[in-house]
Write a protein that holds these residues in place. Structure first.
Motif, short mmCIF file in Angstrom:
data_model
loop_
_atom_site.label_atom_id
_atom_site.label_comp_id
_atom_site.label_asym_id
_atom_site.label_seq_id
_atom_site.Cartn_x
_atom_site.Cartn_y
_atom_site.Cartn_z
N PHE A 72 0.89 -1.37 0.17
CA PHE A 72 -0.11 0.09 0.00
C PHE A 72 0.75 1.23 -0.09
CE2 PHE A 72 0.17 -0.04 4.57
CZ PHE A 72 0.59 0.64 4.91
N TRP A 126 4.06 3.39 -9.38
CA TRP A 126 2.84 2.59 -8.31
C TRP A 126 2.05 2.43 -9.19
CZ3 TRP A 126 -1.51 6.02 -6.17
CH2 TRP A 126 -2.30 4.60 -4.77
N ASP A 181 -2.38 -1.59 -6.56
CA ASP A 181 -2.95 -1.89 -5.31
C ASP A 181 -3.85 -2.90 -4.44
OD1 ASP A 181 -2.94 -0.34 -3.21
OD2 ASP A 181 -5.32 0.83 -3.46
N ALA A 204 -3.38 0.81 -10.10
CA ALA A 204 -3.33 1.95 -8.97
C ALA A 204 -4.05 2.63 -9.59
CB ALA A 204 -2.18 2.50 -9.15
N SER A 224 -8.20 1.96 -8.98
CA SER A 224 -7.27 2.34 -7.20
C SER A 224 -8.39 3.95 -6.97
CB SER A 224 -7.29 1.61 -6.64
OG SER A 224 -6.84 1.47 -4.68
N PRO A 241 -7.36 0.76 0.98
CA PRO A 241 -6.27 -0.59 1.30
C PRO A 241 -5.82 -1.37 2.43
CG PRO A 241 -5.33 2.14 1.77
CD PRO A 241 -6.73 1.69 1.36
N ARG A 248 0.46 7.24 3.10
CA ARG A 248 -0.69 6.80 1.72
C ARG A 248 -0.88 8.36 1.20
NH1 ARG A 248 -2.38 2.52 -1.44
NH2 ARG A 248 -4.66 3.15 -2.34
#
Length: 455
Positions: free
Chosen positions: A134, A358, A361, A391, A394, A404, A440
Motif C-alpha cells: 500500500f 505505482w 494496489d 493503481a 483504485s 487499501p 499513503r
C-alpha cells in the motif's frame, strides 16, 4: 566477488554485517535458524513485543541460551551474542546496526519501523510485504532520499519473482508474464480462520504442532496474500495487473507457457507484460499434477526465428508455437532465504526487489455483508479480503479511492457494504493520526498530481 566469499572475508576480518531484527515470529525464526550457519553475519539485536516468546523461538530453532543476552545491545556487540528486548526504537537508532529486518507482519507498524530506520541511516529488508503493497513506492523514495537501500525479502515470493524478471530482461528476453502459484477456487475468498485448515490441506493438529497462525494462513488462502504479493511485483518490475483482479488460470507447470500468452494468441492474458497467479486446482477442484503452488515463474518470448530454434534445439519446453518459454522455481523457502537480501543490501548496496513505480494496489473487499458499527479485522480475517487492482482504478474508485487492505485493521464500518463490494475511504472511520495513513495519502496525492509517475 560472490556474496558468500564477501561474507567469508568479513568474517575473517572480524567485521560481520550487524543485523537488527524486529519481530521474531515464524518468518523471523526461520531466518534466525540460518544465521549461525552463515559466516560474516551477526544478529546483534532482536526487538519483539514479547521478548520471552522471542527467546522461546530462539530455543526452538536451536540457539543455545548463552547466545542470548538480555542486558544491552552494546554488551551483545562486544561478546558476539544477541540482545533480546522490546525496544525497537533503540534497535534502529543504534549506530552499530547495519541492516534492519522488519518482520512483524503488521503493516501499520512496519511503516513506522522502516521510516525510523531510514532516518537513522539503516538499510531495511522488509518482510512485511503488506506494507509495501500500500505504500512501497513511497518507502522506496524515502529510502533513496536517506541514502540507504530498501528491499523486499528474498525467500518470500515477490523477491524471487523480481529475480526471475531481472534474469529475463538482463538476458534480453521480453517478459510476457510473471507470478507465483496458489491453491485457488473462487469460494476461498470467503474463507475465515475457522475454515482455513480444511481448505488449506492441513489438520488442526498439524497446524497446532507447527504453531501456525490461522489468520495469517487464511490470508494466503483467501486471495489476500497473492494480491499483496502481485502488487509488490508489479510495482517493482513495471509489469501491469489484470483490470478486474487476479484470475488464477489453472495450469500444470508444463502448461504455463501455453496459458500465459495473450488472449489474441490463444492464452489467458489481457496483453503482454502482466502479473498473474496460476492455480494448482482445476475449476472443479481436482488437483493438477506437477503444480506450481509453492513456486514462482516467468514467461518470456523468443522474438526471432533463431531464438525459437535455440529453444527447440536445447529441448526447452515452450508453448505449441515455440515462441513462449517459462522458467520457474517450484519452491520457495520463506525465512530460510532472507540472509541473501541482508547480504545483498549490506555488501552490494543492491535491493532484491524494490518499487520503481505505482502500477498496482490491493483494495479491501467485503467477505460478507457488512453493517455500520462492525470492525474490520484486516487480511485473513472474517470481514475483508484483498482484491488486486490497477493503481489508477483504485485511485478513481467511487471518486474517492479504494481502502487499501493494509489499513483495514481495527477500523469501524460506518455505512453498509455488500458482500463482494470493494470498500472506499468513506465506508470506514479510520485513524488519520498514524504515519502509515499519512504516508499513503501523501502518495495518493503525489501520484494523482503526476499520473505519469506511476510507470
Amino acid at each position: 566477488m560472490s556474496l558468500h566469499r564477501q561474507l567469508l572475508q568479513r568474517q575473517a576480518e572480524g567485521r560481520p554485517i550487524r543485523v537488527g531484527l524486529i519481530g521474531a515470529g515464524k518468518f523471523g525464526s526461520m531466518y534466525l535458524a540460518q544465521v549461525p550457519r552463515t559466516p560474516g553475519m551477526h544478529v546483534a539485536a532482536i526487538a519483539d513485543l514479547s521478548p520471552e516468546a522471542a527467546c522461546r523461538n530462539l530455543a526452538r530453532v536451536g540457539w543455545p541460551p548463552e547466545r542470548v543476552r538480555a542486558t544491552s545491545i552494546d554488551a551483545a556487540l562486544k561478546d558476539g551474542t544477541t540482545h533480546v528486548g522490546d525496544d525497537w526504537k533503540a534497535l534502529v537508532a543504534h549506530p552499530a546496526i547495519d541492516v534492519v529486518v522488519e518482520c512483524t507482519g503488521s503493516p501499520v507498524h512496519a511503516v513506522d519501523h522502516c521510516l525510523e530506520a531510514f532516518a537513522h541511516g539503516k538499510h531495511v529488508v522488509n518482510v512485511t510485504v503488506e506494507a509495501d503493497a500500500f505504500c512501497g513506492p513511497w518507502l522506496a523514495r524515502e529510502a533513496a532520499r536517506a541514502g540507504v537501500v530498501y528491499t523486499l525479502a528474498f525467500g518470500d515470493q515477490p523477491a524471487l519473482i523480481c529475480d526471475l524478471v531481472d534474469w529475463a530482461r538482463t538476458c534480453g528476453f521480453p517478459v510476457v508474464a510473471a507470478g507465483r502459484g496458489h491453491k485457488w477456487l473462487p469460494h476461498f475468498a470467503q474463507s475465515t480462520p475457522e475454515t482455513v485448515w480444511g481448505y488449506y490441506g492441513l489438520t488442526p493438529e498439524q497446524a497446532a504442532r507447527g504453531g501456525l497462525n490461522p489468520k495469517m494462513f487464511n490470508s494466503f488462502l483467501d486471495g489476500s496474500k497473492p494480491s499483496i504479493e502481485s502488487a509488490a511485483v508489479a510495482n517493482a518490475t513495471g509489469l501491469e495487473v489484470p483490470s478486474t483482479g487476479l484470475t488464477y488460470p489453472p495450469a500444470s507447470i508444463a502448461d504455463i507457457p501455453f496459458v500465459t500468452r495473450p488472449q489474441s494468441e490463444g492464452g489467458h492474458l489481457e496483453k503482454k507484460g502482466m502479473v498473474e497467479v496460476i492455480s494448482s486446482l482445476e475449476a472443479d477442484g481436482r488437483a493438477i499434477p506437477y503444480d506450481i503452488r509453492m513456486g514462482v515463474w516467468v514467461t518470456v518470448e523468443g522474438e526471432t526465428d533463431y531464438i525459437r530454434h535455440c529453444f527447440e534445439e536445447y529441448n526447452a519446453h515452450t508453448d505449441p508455437s515455440g515462441r513462449y518459454f517459462t522458467l520457474y522455481k517450484r519452491w520457495h523457502l520463506i525465512g530460510l532465504e532472507v540472509g541473501y537480501s541482508v547480504a545483498s543490501v549490506a555488501l552490494r548496496g543492491e535491493a532484491t526487489g524494490v518499487a520503481t513505480c505505482w502500477n498496482a494496489d490491493v483494495v479491501a473487499t467485503a467477505k460478507r455483508d457488512l453493517a455500520p458499527g462492525e470492525m474490520l479485522d484486516g487480511e485473513g480475517g472474517y470481514t475483508v479480503w484483498g482484491k488486486l487492482q490497477p493503481a489508477a482504478a483504485s485511485l478513481a474508485y467511487r471518486g474517492e479511492g479504494g481502502l487499501p487492505l493494509g489499513l483495514a485493521h481495527q477500523v469501524k464500518v460506518v455505512r453498509p457494504v455488500a458482500q463482494g463490494q470493494m470498500l472506499s475511504w468513506s465506508d470506514v472511520a479510520i485513524d488519520t493520526a498514524t504515519r502509515a495513513y499519512r504516508v499513503r495519502r501523501e502518495m495518493e496525492a503525489a501520484f494523482a498530481a503526476a499520473p505519469a509517475a506511476r510507470h
